[in-house]
Motif scaffolding. Sequence first.
Motif, mmCIF file in Angstrom:
data_model
loop_
_atom_site.group_PDB
_atom_site.id
_atom_site.type_symbol
_atom_site.label_atom_id
_atom_site.label_comp_id
_atom_site.label_asym_id
_atom_site.label_seq_id
_atom_site.Cartn_x
_atom_site.Cartn_y
_atom_site.Cartn_z
ATOM 1 N N ASP A 260 -1.787 -4.550 -12.557
ATOM 2 C CA ASP A 260 -1.371 -5.562 -12.948
ATOM 3 C C ASP A 260 -0.047 -5.972 -12.018
ATOM 4 O O ASP A 260 0.696 -6.802 -12.638
ATOM 5 N N PHE A 261 0.350 -5.287 -10.866
ATOM 6 C CA PHE A 261 1.372 -5.716 -9.942
ATOM 7 C C PHE A 261 2.741 -5.153 -10.409
ATOM 8 O O PHE A 261 3.620 -5.502 -10.032
ATOM 9 N N SER A 262 2.682 -4.422 -11.628
ATOM 10 C CA SER A 262 4.113 -3.934 -12.192
ATOM 11 C C SER A 262 4.449 -2.666 -11.309
ATOM 12 O O SER A 262 3.638 -2.142 -10.391
ATOM 13 N N PRO A 263 5.731 -2.514 -11.350
ATOM 14 C CA PRO A 263 6.220 -1.346 -10.563
ATOM 15 C C PRO A 263 5.689 -0.036 -10.800
ATOM 16 O O PRO A 263 5.017 0.785 -9.737
ATOM 17 N N ALA A 264 5.183 0.243 -11.861
ATOM 18 C CA ALA A 264 4.375 1.537 -12.237
ATOM 19 C C ALA A 264 3.124 1.521 -11.717
ATOM 20 O O ALA A 264 2.693 2.399 -10.984
ATOM 21 N N ALA A 265 2.354 0.219 -11.886
ATOM 22 C CA ALA A 265 0.970 0.042 -11.368
ATOM 23 C C ALA A 265 1.092 0.088 -9.734
ATOM 24 O O ALA A 265 0.078 0.708 -9.089
ATOM 25 N N THR A 266 1.947 -0.555 -9.300
ATOM 26 C CA THR A 266 2.262 -0.367 -7.800
ATOM 27 C C THR A 266 2.302 1.194 -7.322
ATOM 28 O O THR A 266 1.890 1.617 -6.265
ATOM 29 N N ASN A 267 2.958 1.882 -7.908
ATOM 30 C CA ASN A 267 3.436 3.177 -7.680
ATOM 31 C C ASN A 267 1.940 3.988 -7.911
ATOM 32 O O ASN A 267 1.579 4.827 -6.857
ATOM 33 N N ALA A 268 1.175 3.775 -8.604
ATOM 34 C CA ALA A 268 -0.097 4.345 -8.983
ATOM 35 C C ALA A 268 -0.767 4.070 -7.593
ATOM 36 O O ALA A 268 -1.989 4.732 -7.249
ATOM 37 N N ALA A 269 -0.791 2.621 -7.200
ATOM 38 C CA ALA A 269 -1.751 2.071 -5.853
ATOM 39 C C ALA A 269 -1.184 2.929 -4.889
ATOM 40 O O ALA A 269 -2.045 3.544 -4.002
ATOM 41 N N HIS A 270 -0.077 3.396 -4.614
ATOM 42 C CA HIS A 270 0.414 4.279 -3.524
ATOM 43 C C HIS A 270 -0.033 5.387 -3.581
ATOM 44 O O HIS A 270 -0.554 6.184 -2.688
ATOM 45 N N TYR A 271 0.141 6.046 -4.879
ATOM 46 C CA TYR A 271 -0.586 7.565 -5.074
ATOM 47 C C TYR A 271 -2.046 7.403 -4.656
ATOM 48 O O TYR A 271 -2.633 8.451 -3.939
ATOM 49 N N ALA A 272 -2.902 6.684 -5.016
ATOM 50 C CA ALA A 272 -4.353 6.333 -4.970
ATOM 51 C C ALA A 272 -4.478 6.321 -3.438
ATOM 52 O O ALA A 272 -5.473 6.867 -2.880
ATOM 53 N N ALA A 273 -3.709 5.482 -2.617
ATOM 54 C CA ALA A 273 -3.989 5.397 -1.377
ATOM 55 C C ALA A 273 -3.767 6.692 -0.343
ATOM 56 O O ALA A 273 -4.732 6.915 0.349
ATOM 57 N N GLU A 274 -2.915 7.438 -0.797
ATOM 58 C CA GLU A 274 -2.450 8.788 -0.162
ATOM 59 C C GLU A 274 -3.750 9.708 -0.516
ATOM 60 O O GLU A 274 -4.079 10.613 0.333
ATOM 61 N N MET A 275 -4.042 9.598 -1.962
ATOM 62 C CA MET A 275 -5.249 10.479 -2.254
ATOM 63 C C MET A 275 -6.686 10.034 -1.622
ATOM 64 O O MET A 275 -7.349 10.956 -1.021
ATOM 65 N N ALA A 276 -6.673 8.714 -1.253
ATOM 66 C CA ALA A 276 -7.826 8.238 -0.608
ATOM 67 C C ALA A 276 -7.826 9.045 0.929
ATOM 68 O O ALA A 276 -8.869 9.401 1.275
ATOM 69 N N VAL A 277 -6.727 8.807 1.509
ATOM 70 C CA VAL A 277 -6.717 9.413 2.851
ATOM 71 C C VAL A 277 -6.947 10.909 3.038
ATOM 72 O O VAL A 277 -7.627 11.192 3.811
ATOM 73 N N ALA A 278 -6.538 11.723 1.968
ATOM 74 C CA ALA A 278 -6.567 13.044 1.898
ATOM 75 C C ALA A 278 -8.111 13.324 1.543
ATOM 76 O O ALA A 278 -8.572 14.503 2.207
ATOM 77 N N ILE A 279 -9.070 12.737 1.020
ATOM 78 C CA ILE A 279 -10.250 13.051 0.931
ATOM 79 C C ILE A 279 -11.245 11.937 1.538
ATOM 80 O O ILE A 279 -12.549 11.792 1.335
ATOM 81 N N ASN A 280 -10.625 11.061 2.619
ATOM 82 C CA ASN A 280 -11.457 10.278 3.275
ATOM 83 C C ASN A 280 -12.356 9.284 2.394
ATOM 84 O O ASN A 280 -13.524 9.115 2.610
ATOM 85 N N ALA A 281 -11.683 8.591 1.641
ATOM 86 C CA ALA A 281 -12.340 7.719 0.439
ATOM 87 C C ALA A 281 -11.628 6.175 0.730
ATOM 88 O O ALA A 281 -10.781 6.129 1.291
ATOM 89 N N LYS A 282 -12.495 5.366 0.421
ATOM 90 C CA LYS A 282 -12.195 3.824 0.478
ATOM 91 C C LYS A 282 -11.601 3.483 -0.696
ATOM 92 O O LYS A 282 -11.718 4.219 -1.888
ATOM 93 N N LEU A 283 -10.616 2.567 -0.850
ATOM 94 C CA LEU A 283 -9.835 2.161 -1.875
ATOM 95 C C LEU A 283 -10.220 0.726 -2.256
ATOM 96 O O LEU A 283 -10.453 -0.143 -1.449
ATOM 97 N N PHE A 284 -10.387 0.546 -3.620
ATOM 98 C CA PHE A 284 -10.922 -0.733 -4.127
ATOM 99 C C PHE A 284 -9.844 -1.161 -5.127
ATOM 100 O O PHE A 284 -9.782 -0.575 -5.984
ATOM 101 N N LEU A 285 -9.093 -2.382 -4.848
ATOM 102 C CA LEU A 285 -8.136 -2.809 -5.535
ATOM 103 C C LEU A 285 -8.483 -3.800 -6.701
ATOM 104 O O LEU A 285 -9.375 -4.628 -6.014
ATOM 105 N N LEU A 286 -8.344 -3.606 -7.863
ATOM 106 C CA LEU A 286 -8.875 -4.566 -8.671
ATOM 107 C C LEU A 286 -7.678 -5.004 -9.526
ATOM 108 O O LEU A 286 -6.870 -4.505 -10.039
ATOM 109 N N HIS A 287 -7.560 -6.471 -9.735
ATOM 110 C CA HIS A 287 -6.786 -7.071 -10.768
ATOM 111 C C HIS A 287 -7.596 -7.743 -11.713
ATOM 112 O O HIS A 287 -8.461 -8.722 -11.407
ATOM 113 N N VAL A 288 -7.260 -7.581 -12.950
ATOM 114 C CA VAL A 288 -8.045 -8.457 -14.095
ATOM 115 C C VAL A 288 -6.926 -9.467 -14.679
ATOM 116 O O VAL A 288 -5.868 -8.926 -15.276
#
Length: 272
Positions: A9-37
């Motif tokens: 939802d673009f809040s600071p907490a959600a953006t922090n989670a996105a950064h966490y997920a991005a690093e996780m995706a790199v670690a396991i060679n995954a694609k990142l899908f960003l969703l906003h509702v």
Amino acid sequence: MKTIIVATDFSPAATNAAHYAAEMAVAINAKLFLLHVYQIPVAYLEVPVVLNEDEMREEADKKLIQLKNELDIKTGDKLNFETEIRMGVFFQELKELCEKVQPYAVVMGSQGTTATERLFFGGHAVYAMKHLTWPLITVPPEVKFNAIKKIGLACDFDKVIDTTPVEEIKLLVKDFNAQLHVLNTGKQKVFNPNIIFESGLLQEMLAELKPNYHFTTNSNTDEGIIDFSERNHLDLLLVLPKRHGLIDTLVHKSHTKQLVLHSHVPVMALHQ
């Protein structure tokens, strides 16, 4: 290719989670899908407020591009991205996307930093953890992804064959080359031969992972889990909501909501 969905939802907490997920995706060679509702809010005012859906979508699109650019810089352009903006009810849209994408995991911020964010996005996180059948990770504010080396599994050793998602746990542990620590959260005060039997079954099911087994003597389950997580420096805590009703307990007892909403460790819900 594995896909990790990030609901933001673009809040600071959600953006922090996105950064966490991005690093996780790199670690396991995954694609990142960003969703906003987003939803068109209903305004109960004496003077009607005209809400322009096109403007809302345009603003969301700008923020999504900005977030993608941030994550590109953070990961050195190592990630493949997809993005999508949807209008509708958050959980229904997230569920529909999961059915389409079949994600490895969904990542969300566990709570917002402001009162409004805690009310709305924190509520989304708890509801999704109860009802979403795909693996869901809630990331506490300020938690950064370094590596997942220690994974904890909270388990009450009840009907383990029917209710433990063994293959998902094995995949997770192997993907991150992590240690598995199993915590018995049962509160049996007298000898129970069934617990011994179920414990043996679980040990057999998880034998190839060579987990460490622990138990808590704390009469308060969530406090015992939090203490265990901190003492053992866990990087990720697994809970099985449908099995032992832990999440149901969390939502109905305000003091135990802290495990999901205020945990210092990311919490991952796995459904059988």
